[in-house]
Design a protein around this motif. Structure first.
Motif, PDB file in Angstrom:
ATOM      1  N   LYS A  18      31.554  49.848  44.805  1.00  0.00           N
ATOM      2  CA  LYS A  18      30.369  49.788  45.656  1.00  0.00           C
ATOM      3  C   LYS A  18      29.526  48.600  45.205  1.00  0.00           C
ATOM      4  O   LYS A  18      29.310  48.416  44.006  1.00  0.00           O
ATOM      5  N   CYS A  19      29.092  47.793  46.169  1.00  0.00           N
ATOM      6  CA  CYS A  19      28.316  46.588  45.881  1.00  0.00           C
ATOM      7  C   CYS A  19      27.121  46.522  46.827  1.00  0.00           C
ATOM      8  O   CYS A  19      27.000  47.313  47.749  1.00  0.00           O
ATOM      9  N   TYR A  20      26.311  45.521  46.609  1.00  0.00           N
ATOM     10  CA  TYR A  20      25.224  45.228  47.534  1.00  0.00           C
ATOM     11  C   TYR A  20      25.049  43.730  47.608  1.00  0.00           C
ATOM     12  O   TYR A  20      25.616  42.979  46.820  1.00  0.00           O
ATOM     13  N   ASN A  51      23.200  45.987  53.717  1.00  0.00           N
ATOM     14  CA  ASN A  51      23.187  45.290  52.439  1.00  0.00           C
ATOM     15  C   ASN A  51      24.029  45.991  51.379  1.00  0.00           C
ATOM     16  O   ASN A  51      24.179  45.498  50.288  1.00  0.00           O
ATOM     17  N   GLU A  52      24.604  47.138  51.699  1.00  0.00           N
ATOM     18  CA  GLU A  52      25.486  47.842  50.777  1.00  0.00           C
ATOM     19  C   GLU A  52      26.904  47.793  51.327  1.00  0.00           C
ATOM     20  O   GLU A  52      27.111  47.903  52.527  1.00  0.00           O
ATOM     21  N   TYR A  53      27.858  47.637  50.425  1.00  0.00           N
ATOM     22  CA  TYR A  53      29.253  47.538  50.833  1.00  0.00           C
ATOM     23  C   TYR A  53      30.143  48.359  49.914  1.00  0.00           C
ATOM     24  O   TYR A  53      29.850  48.523  48.732  1.00  0.00           O
ATOM     25  N   SER A  76      23.099  57.887  55.226  1.00  0.00           N
ATOM     26  CA  SER A  76      23.953  56.698  55.243  1.00  0.00           C
ATOM     27  C   SER A  76      25.128  56.906  56.184  1.00  0.00           C
ATOM     28  O   SER A  76      25.630  58.009  56.342  1.00  0.00           O
ATOM     29  N   ARG A 117      27.497  43.693  42.004  1.00  0.00           N
ATOM     30  CA  ARG A 117      27.866  45.023  41.567  1.00  0.00           C
ATOM     31  C   ARG A 117      27.168  45.301  40.249  1.00  0.00           C
ATOM     32  O   ARG A 117      27.284  44.531  39.311  1.00  0.00           O
TER      33      ARG A 117
END
Length: 134
Positions: A18-20, A51-53, A76, A117
């Motif tokens: 999970k990243c942003y 903005n979150e991936y 979400s 991350r």
């Protein structure tokens, strides 16, 4: 909440993280103004900035799933699922900076995505993905 990936036949998930991404002040202002206009015209709430991936690596593809939050209630939802064949990924650059891993994904068509991350101190998921296939 992410949706279930529709994998190809015999496709195996190798890693996920999970990243942003950083959102600029200009993006925030434009989104706010758009939401104000749309909400006032249609009496509905407009979407949020993604903005979150969730980045998922398989043995054949790299999946990028954008996550947005529903304006009413903040739940979400998945959005913007992109499937990129590994042959189209030119580079997967990872730089460690303090407690963060800065990830740049370069795709063959000249597009790139810069993600961050947060490293919880004992896993370097972005570096593991880079080592697996890039």
């Amino acid at each position: 909440m992410s949706r279930e990936l529709e994998l190809e036949d015999n496709e195996i998930v190798r890693a996920s993280m999970k990243c942003y991404r950083k959102v600029s002040n200009t993006e925030l202002v434009l989104n706010f103004l758009t939401n104000m206009f749309v909400a006032s015209q249609l009496l509905v709430a407009a979407g949020e900035i993604v903005n979150e991936y969730i980045v998922t690596l398989t043995d054949k593809n790299l999946y990028l799933e954008g996550i947005y939050h529903v304006p009413l209630g903040g739940l979400s939802e998945g959005n913007n699922l992109s499937k990129i064949p590994l042959k189209n990924v030119e580079d997967f650059i990872v730089e460690e900076k303090g407690k963060e891993e800065l990830v740049t994904i370069l795709v063959s068509k000249g597009k790139n995505l810069k993600l961050i991350r947060k490293n919880n101190g004992w896993t370097n998921d972005a570096m593991k993905i880079k080592e697996l296939y890039f």
